[in-house]
Design an enzyme around this catalytic site. Sequence first.
Site, PDB file in Angstrom:
ATOM      1  CG  ASP A   1       2.732   2.298  -9.596  1.00  0.00           C
ATOM      2  OD1 ASP A   1       2.737   2.300  -8.348  1.00  0.00           O
ATOM      3  OD2 ASP A   1       1.906   1.610 -10.264  1.00  0.00           O
ATOM      4  CB  ILE A   2       3.161  -1.847 -13.048  1.00  0.00           C
ATOM      5  CG1 ILE A   2       3.170  -2.678 -14.305  1.00  0.00           C
ATOM      6  CG2 ILE A   2       1.974  -2.184 -12.152  1.00  0.00           C
ATOM      7  CD1 ILE A   2       3.411  -4.164 -14.047  1.00  0.00           C
TER       8      ILE A   2
ATOM      9  CG  ASN B   1      -1.388   4.215   0.474  1.00  0.00           C
ATOM     10  OD1 ASN B   1      -1.815   5.307   0.841  1.00  0.00           O
ATOM     11  ND2 ASN B   1      -1.360   3.855  -0.796  1.00  0.00           N
TER      12      ASN B   1
ATOM     13  N   GLY C   1      -5.252   1.628   1.907  1.00  0.00           N
ATOM     14  CA  GLY C   1      -5.015   1.420   0.483  1.00  0.00           C
ATOM     15  C   GLY C   1      -3.723   0.709   0.156  1.00  0.00           C
ATOM     16  CD  GLN C   2       1.366  -1.314   3.105  1.00  0.00           C
ATOM     17  OE1 GLN C   2       0.920  -1.060   4.224  1.00  0.00           O
ATOM     18  NE2 GLN C   2       2.618  -1.679   2.892  1.00  0.00           N
TER      19      GLN C   2
ATOM     20  CG  HIS D   1       5.263   1.081  -1.759  1.00  0.00           C
ATOM     21  ND1 HIS D   1       4.856  -0.053  -1.086  1.00  0.00           N
ATOM     22  CD2 HIS D   1       4.143   1.644  -2.234  1.00  0.00           C
ATOM     23  CE1 HIS D   1       3.548  -0.176  -1.173  1.00  0.00           C
ATOM     24  NE2 HIS D   1       3.088   0.847  -1.853  1.00  0.00           N
ATOM     25  CG  LEU D   2       7.983   8.231  -0.233  1.00  0.00           C
ATOM     26  CD1 LEU D   2       6.992   8.336   0.916  1.00  0.00           C
ATOM     27  CD2 LEU D   2       9.364   8.744   0.183  1.00  0.00           C
ATOM     28  CG  HIS D   3       2.645   5.650  -3.985  1.00  0.00           C
ATOM     29  ND1 HIS D   3       2.166   4.907  -5.039  1.00  0.00           N
ATOM     30  CD2 HIS D   3       2.350   4.928  -2.866  1.00  0.00           C
ATOM     31  CE1 HIS D   3       1.603   3.794  -4.590  1.00  0.00           C
ATOM     32  NE2 HIS D   3       1.708   3.777  -3.266  1.00  0.00           N
TER      33      HIS D   3
HETATM   34  P1  5GP Z   1       0.091   0.581  -2.498  1.00  0.00           P
HETATM   35  O1  5GP Z   1      -1.348   0.495  -2.930  1.00  0.00           O
HETATM   36  O2  5GP Z   1       0.522  -0.666  -1.776  1.00  0.00           O
HETATM   37  O3  5GP Z   1       0.420   1.847  -1.766  1.00  0.00           O
HETATM   38  O4  5GP Z   1       0.926   0.686  -3.850  1.00  0.00           O
HETATM   39  C1  5GP Z   1       1.412  -0.420  -4.547  1.00  0.00           C
HETATM   40  C2  5GP Z   1       1.784   0.067  -5.924  1.00  0.00           C
HETATM   41  O5  5GP Z   1       2.604  -0.901  -6.527  1.00  0.00           O
HETATM   42  C3  5GP Z   1       0.587   0.297  -6.851  1.00  0.00           C
HETATM   43  O6  5GP Z   1       0.574   1.646  -7.292  1.00  0.00           O
HETATM   44  C4  5GP Z   1       0.820  -0.699  -7.979  1.00  0.00           C
HETATM   45  O7  5GP Z   1       0.434  -0.202  -9.246  1.00  0.00           O
HETATM   46  C5  5GP Z   1       2.312  -0.952  -7.898  1.00  0.00           C
HETATM   47  N1  5GP Z   1       2.726  -2.263  -8.348  1.00  0.00           N
HETATM   48  C6  5GP Z   1       2.209  -3.468  -7.979  1.00  0.00           C
HETATM   49  N2  5GP Z   1       2.856  -4.479  -8.577  1.00  0.00           N
HETATM   50  C7  5GP Z   1       3.848  -3.900  -9.327  1.00  0.00           C
HETATM   51  C8  5GP Z   1       4.849  -4.450 -10.182  1.00  0.00           C
HETATM   52  O8  5GP Z   1       4.991  -5.655 -10.373  1.00  0.00           O
HETATM   53  N3  5GP Z   1       5.662  -3.541 -10.792  1.00  0.00           N
HETATM   54  C9  5GP Z   1       5.545  -2.198 -10.611  1.00  0.00           C
HETATM   55  N4  5GP Z   1       6.396  -1.401 -11.266  1.00  0.00           N
HETATM   56  N5  5GP Z   1       4.604  -1.657  -9.818  1.00  0.00           N
HETATM   57  C10 5GP Z   1       3.765  -2.499  -9.180  1.00  0.00           C
END
Ligand code: 5GP
Length: 119
Positions: free
Chosen positions: A30-31, A92, A98-99, A105-107
């Site tokens: 994750d970034i 999410n 929070g998505q 995607h699975l964190h």
């Molecule tokens: P969500 O909030 O949708 O469950 O999670 C999205 C995740 O994607 C966040 O933790 C966010 O930091 C990550 N993310 C968003 N854009 C990028 C990207 O361009 N590269 C990477 N590696 N992670 C990203």
Amino acid sequence: MGDCIFCKILRGEIPSRKVYEDELAYAFHDINPVAPIHILIIPKKHLAGIHEMEEEDRELIGHLFWVARRIAEDLGHSPSQDPTRGYRLVLNSGSLAGQTVFHLHLHLLAGREMSWPPG
Ligand code: 5GP
Ligand code: ZN
């Protein structure tokens, strides 16, 4: 999906730090990590979220959890290896939950103690 950032990552149009890849799944750091280990595991097939999962996707979704388990073990964070270790899998669905990226995607979070309830 042209505008989806995770599809762009899959196509190599946005760089990512790869952790794992096979014919169905891709995993990368994750970034903006919220734990010492914060990896995203995504299907190569574009699905907006678990709320768009079809019956035919059952094996694919199960595979993502299998990949998560393998990565957690490879990184030494599985409680099956060491009961003082552990990890959290988060998925999410929808902006209220929070998505922010609408490619399923699975964190995989590990490396610190987790609290409950989540924010
Ligand atoms: P969500 O909030 O949708 O469950 O999670 C999205 C995740 O994607 C966040 O933790 C966010 O930091 C990550 N993310 C968003 N854009 C990028 C990207 O361009 N590269 C990477 N590696 N992670 C990203
Ligand atoms: Zn996508």
